[in-house]
Design an enzyme around this catalytic site. Structure first.
Site, PDB file in Angstrom:
ATOM      1  N   GLU A   2      95.394 -23.775  62.163  1.00  0.00           N
ATOM      2  CA  GLU A   2      94.416 -24.027  62.994  1.00  0.00           C
ATOM      3  C   GLU A   2      94.537 -23.238  64.420  1.00  0.00           C
ATOM      4  O   GLU A   2      95.798 -23.283  64.755  1.00  0.00           O
ATOM      5  CB  GLU A   2      94.086 -25.368  63.015  1.00  0.00           C
ATOM      6  CG  GLU A   2      92.872 -25.694  63.895  1.00  0.00           C
ATOM      7  CD  GLU A   2      92.703 -27.084  64.265  1.00  0.00           C
ATOM      8  OE1 GLU A   2      91.593 -27.578  64.564  1.00  0.00           O
ATOM      9  OE2 GLU A   2      93.831 -28.090  64.333  1.00  0.00           O
ATOM     10  N   LYS A   9      84.709 -26.060  61.075  1.00  0.00           N
ATOM     11  CA  LYS A   9      85.274 -27.273  60.778  1.00  0.00           C
ATOM     12  C   LYS A   9      84.166 -28.169  60.927  1.00  0.00           C
ATOM     13  O   LYS A   9      83.151 -28.363  61.946  1.00  0.00           O
ATOM     14  CB  LYS A   9      86.285 -27.743  62.026  1.00  0.00           C
ATOM     15  CG  LYS A   9      86.969 -28.852  61.949  1.00  0.00           C
ATOM     16  CD  LYS A   9      88.051 -28.939  63.027  1.00  0.00           C
ATOM     17  CE  LYS A   9      88.711 -30.073  63.128  1.00  0.00           C
ATOM     18  NZ  LYS A   9      89.800 -30.332  64.149  1.00  0.00           N
ATOM     19  N   CYS A  41      92.394 -29.311  59.471  1.00  0.00           N
ATOM     20  CA  CYS A  41      92.777 -30.358  60.287  1.00  0.00           C
ATOM     21  C   CYS A  41      92.203 -31.708  60.407  1.00  0.00           C
ATOM     22  O   CYS A  41      92.660 -32.448  59.154  1.00  0.00           O
ATOM     23  CB  CYS A  41      93.022 -29.765  61.603  1.00  0.00           C
ATOM     24  SG  CYS A  41      94.273 -30.926  62.743  1.00  0.00           S
TER      25      CYS A  41
END
Length: 271
Positions: free
Chosen positions: A41, A113, A154
């Protein structure tokens, strides 16, 4: 068996330096015989000072890191999963965006995300990702040299519904790049990554940031490759940046799914 490479980095605040580093990593991964490289990330810029970071965040077509990776992937004939970059959407907030680059340097898939990291930790760390980033709203899969790859980033790791969708899509592998904090990493990183692999009967590939960064943060590291049975094939530790290698075995996926057919046996549950 298909070889992959996993890059563990301590990304800084200079996108040009990070672009150079990633370009060299692509070349090294190809030299090691990998069909695909996975990066963490925020591979292009990790800077908690958002006013300073703003000067370095670009639209896709102008991003120096994306450009460098596309060029290197085409030159060396290797796929690259850029764990994520901060991308200017032109809508007032950025996207935390994963990009899949094919061996010709083309963008094969994009994933923004979905779950924003808005938390206050007992360590005193406070994060409000939603103040600067726009959440995505689409599940994304893409065909790659290691089969169908599902994308997450994440904090998405903590939300089972996303991984249920990726399991239903029969992903062969799921990329979960991260910049995990040390307290949350020590508590939950390994168990959650293994659980996601087991639930989806798929490989999990989690390239991670590690160590002390220029912006003052510290990240947990421990980039992982986990097989569909939940066995850890690669753990790069929590101290150093570097490049790790692992083998993806398509037969292992089918073997696990035949032993424990949880995807086939899954039923919808209503309240």
């Amino acid at each position: 068996m298909t070889r992959i490479a996993v890059l563990q980095t301590t990304t800084g605040i200079d996108p040009n330096a990070n672009a150079d580093h990633l370009g060299k990593a692509v070349a090294r991964a190809a030299g090691e015989g990998a069909a695909m490289l996975f990066t963490p990330e925020m591979s292009g810029l990790l800077d908690r000072d958002r006013s300073r970071a703003a000067a370095s965040i670009s639209r896709e077509e102008n991003d120096p890191v994306l450009g460098a990776v596309r060029e290197a992937s085409a030159k060396h004939g290797i796929w690259t999963c850029i764990g994520s970059l901060a991308i200017d959407t032109g809508e007032g907030r950025w996207a935390n965006r994963s990009l899949i680059i094919d061996a010709s340097g083309n963008i094969a898939a994009r994933y923004d995300k979905i779950h924003m990291f808005d938390v206050d930790l007992e360590s005193g760390e406070s994060w409000r990702e939603s103040n600067a980033y726009r959440a995505g709203d689409h599940v994304v899969t893409v065909e790659t040299p290691i089969g169908k790859l599902g994308l997450a980033v994440c904090y998405d790791l903590r939300f089972p519904a996303l991984f249920e969708a990726l399991g239903e899509a029969r992903c062969d592998a799921i990329a979960i790049p991260a910049a995990f904090t040390v307290p949350t990493g020590e508590a939950h990183w390994h168990v959650l990554q293994r659980a996601r692999a087991i639930e989806a009967s798929a490989y999990v590939i989690a390239a991670a940031q590690v160590g002390n960064h220029e912006d003052g943060r510290r990240t947990y590291g421990h980039s992982l490759v986990v097989d569909p049975w939940g066995e850890v094939l690669l753990d790069m530790g929590g101290h150093e940046a570097g490049l790790g290698l692992a083998e993806i075995d398509a037969e292992r996926i089918e073997q696990v799914r035949s032993q424990v057919p949880s995807l086939a046996n899954r039923r919808k549950i209503s309240n």
